[in-house]
Scaffold this motif. Structure first.
Motif, PDB file in Angstrom:
ATOM      1  N   ASN A 129       0.850  -1.472  -0.025  1.00  0.00           N
ATOM      2  CA  ASN A 129      -0.062   0.034   0.060  1.00  0.00           C
ATOM      3  C   ASN A 129       1.011   1.163   0.060  1.00  0.00           C
ATOM      4  O   ASN A 129       1.847   1.310   0.876  1.00  0.00           O
ATOM      5  N   LEU A 134      -3.155   6.056   4.624  1.00  0.00           N
ATOM      6  CA  LEU A 134      -3.330   4.729   5.082  1.00  0.00           C
ATOM      7  C   LEU A 134      -2.239   4.099   5.897  1.00  0.00           C
ATOM      8  O   LEU A 134      -2.894   3.241   6.718  1.00  0.00           O
ATOM      9  N   TYR A 160      -1.346  -0.406  -4.197  1.00  0.00           N
ATOM     10  CA  TYR A 160      -2.543   0.601  -4.127  1.00  0.00           C
ATOM     11  C   TYR A 160      -1.799   1.891  -3.975  1.00  0.00           C
ATOM     12  O   TYR A 160      -1.003   2.067  -3.115  1.00  0.00           O
ATOM     13  N   HIS A 184      -8.153  -0.139  -8.070  1.00  0.00           N
ATOM     14  CA  HIS A 184      -8.892   0.794  -8.452  1.00  0.00           C
ATOM     15  C   HIS A 184      -8.408   1.856  -9.570  1.00  0.00           C
ATOM     16  O   HIS A 184      -8.374   2.940  -9.409  1.00  0.00           O
ATOM     17  N   ARG A 187      -6.411   4.670  -9.013  1.00  0.00           N
ATOM     18  CA  ARG A 187      -6.839   6.046  -8.556  1.00  0.00           C
ATOM     19  C   ARG A 187      -6.664   7.291  -9.593  1.00  0.00           C
ATOM     20  O   ARG A 187      -6.117   8.326  -8.965  1.00  0.00           O
ATOM     21  N   ARG A 221     -15.424   5.927  -4.964  1.00  0.00           N
ATOM     22  CA  ARG A 221     -14.526   6.496  -4.370  1.00  0.00           C
ATOM     23  C   ARG A 221     -14.147   7.521  -5.337  1.00  0.00           C
ATOM     24  O   ARG A 221     -13.397   8.454  -4.768  1.00  0.00           O
ATOM     25  N   PRO A 264     -14.386   1.368   3.110  1.00  0.00           N
ATOM     26  CA  PRO A 264     -13.667   1.924   4.177  1.00  0.00           C
ATOM     27  C   PRO A 264     -13.484   3.472   3.809  1.00  0.00           C
ATOM     28  O   PRO A 264     -13.197   3.520   2.596  1.00  0.00           O
TER      29      PRO A 264
HETATM   30  O1  LIG Z   1     -10.667  -0.497   0.403  1.00  0.00           O
HETATM   31  C1  LIG Z   1     -10.077  -0.034  -0.502  1.00  0.00           C
HETATM   32  O2  LIG Z   1      -9.488  -0.511  -1.239  1.00  0.00           O
HETATM   33  C2  LIG Z   1      -9.658   1.440  -0.172  1.00  0.00           C
HETATM   34  C3  LIG Z   1      -9.341   1.924   1.081  1.00  0.00           C
HETATM   35  C4  LIG Z   1      -9.236   1.405   2.164  1.00  0.00           C
HETATM   36  C5  LIG Z   1      -7.817   0.506   2.198  1.00  0.00           C
HETATM   37  O3  LIG Z   1      -7.304   0.137   1.239  1.00  0.00           O
HETATM   38  C6  LIG Z   1      -7.372  -0.225   3.506  1.00  0.00           C
HETATM   39  O4  LIG Z   1      -7.630   0.154   4.641  1.00  0.00           O
HETATM   40  O5  LIG Z   1      -6.456  -0.953   3.244  1.00  0.00           O
HETATM   41  C7  LIG Z   1      -9.386   3.561   1.100  1.00  0.00           C
HETATM   42  O6  LIG Z   1      -8.860   3.949  -0.092  1.00  0.00           O
HETATM   43  O7  LIG Z   1      -9.375   3.978   2.169  1.00  0.00           O
END
Ligand SMILES: O=C(O)/C=C(\CC(=O)C(=O)O)C(=O)O
Length: 308
Positions: A129, A134, A160, A184, A187, A221, A264
């Motif tokens: 991530n 996050l 992500y 996603h 983004r 989102r 979330p």
């Molecule tokens: O659920 C998702 O993919 C996106 C999230 C949360 C997330 O990734 C996490 O908490 O691990 C976000 O953009 O807040």
């Protein structure tokens, strides 16, 4: 829906109660390839290093939603609120009758035996991530070491990140040794043109690297001006649809879709998950495309042993 031992982040939105039944019939064997379980916190505590505290969202509630919407299987992705503690994820996988596979978060010190145990429970990937709100980032050298450890298991890496960070992360992503799945669509800022510089760079990433896949998920989102998936609206998030449609057309064998339940950190509204499913018809208008997006592709990645 309050947790018994944790207090939710201020302003937290719980998922939509009583979602509608989608009028779009999903193909047999459809996979919701991006969703989460949260806690319950009294059983599976949230991680001390978390950046948010969610409402509880149990495996039973996830499986009930799966059945209601017409999905057959789930891919459960470890959310950052559980850190590297994959116990809630593993518990959900083991309770799923083989209908769920998972993506975990692990530390650099993970052993081969621990990876094997996660594999036996149904984990098939790790998530890296790069979204600053996050997580505190792990050093790239640690991520590379994790990648080297999981690659022999045939796992993939889910990444992500947000679109402005792609140039800086490009070399790291393109040197990963496994299949890589982007959450996603990286983004994108959907107020920019779908064929503009920013999204073209993402398309180039996928075009030049056949090991890179993308989830076409999370219009709720990314949307800025689209109608919301509420009050019976079946044409929600039309500002995001062209981005997903472009990837569906260019890379039909490397795209996935998921609900992102329980959504979330949404601040504006919580979508009716039934109406979110209607969105699929806009990005994959033919039955053949929906078969690829929802069945063939996720099965190849998560249940390859069942694919002839
Ligand atoms: O659920 C998702 O993919 C996106 C999230 C949360 C997330 O990734 C996490 O908490 O691990 C976000 O953009 O807040």
């Amino acid at each position: 829906m309050s947790s018994t031992v944790f207090e939710k982040t201020a302003g937290w939105l719980d998922w939509y109660q009583g979602p509608s039944k989608p009028s779009l019939a999903l193909p047999a064997g459809a996979v919701d390839a991006h969703c989460h379980v949260f806690g319950p916190g009294d059983q599976f505590p949230y991680a001390p290093e978390r950046k948010y505290t969610p409402c509880d969202a149990s495996k039973e509630q996830l499986f009930a939603l799966r059945d209601h919407l017409g999905f057959a299987r789930n891919v459960i992705v470890q959310a950052t609120c559980h850190g590297k503690d994959n116990r809630a994820l593993v518990d959900a996988l083991l309770s799923s009758d083989g209908k769920a596979r998972g993506v975990a978060t692990v530390g650099v010190d993970i052993s081969t035996e621990e990876i094997q145990a996660l594999h036996d429970a149904g984990v098939r990937g790790v998530r890296f991530n790069f979204v600053k709100r996050l997580v505190d980032f792990m050093p790239k050298a640690d991520l590379e070491a994790i990648a080297a450890k999981i690659a022999p298991f045939g796992w993939h890496i889910v990444i992500y990140f947000e679109a402005p960070d792609l140039p800086e992360l490009w070399d790291f992503f393109t040197n990963l040794p496994t299949t890589v799945v982007v959450d996603h669509m990286g983004r994108p800022d959907v107020s920019k043109p779908v064929d503009g510089e920013e999204f073209n760079l993402f398309v180039k990433l996928m075009a030049e690297h056949p090991n890179i896949w993308s989830k076409l998920s999370c219009p709720e989102r990314l949307s800025k001006t689209g109608l919301k998936a509420l009050d019976g609206e079946k044409n929600a998030y039309q500002d995001v649809a062209p981005f997903a449609r472009r990837l569906m057309q260019l890379f039909p064998e490397r795209v996935l879709w998921g609900t992102d339940w329980p959504h979330p950190n949404l601040k504006d509204h919580m979508p009716d998950d039934g109406l979110l499913v209607e969105y699929i018809a806009h990005i994959a208008p033919t039955a053949a495309e929906r078969q690829q997006l929802l069945v063939d592709n996720p099965m190849r990645l998560y249940w390859p042993e069942e694919v002839a």
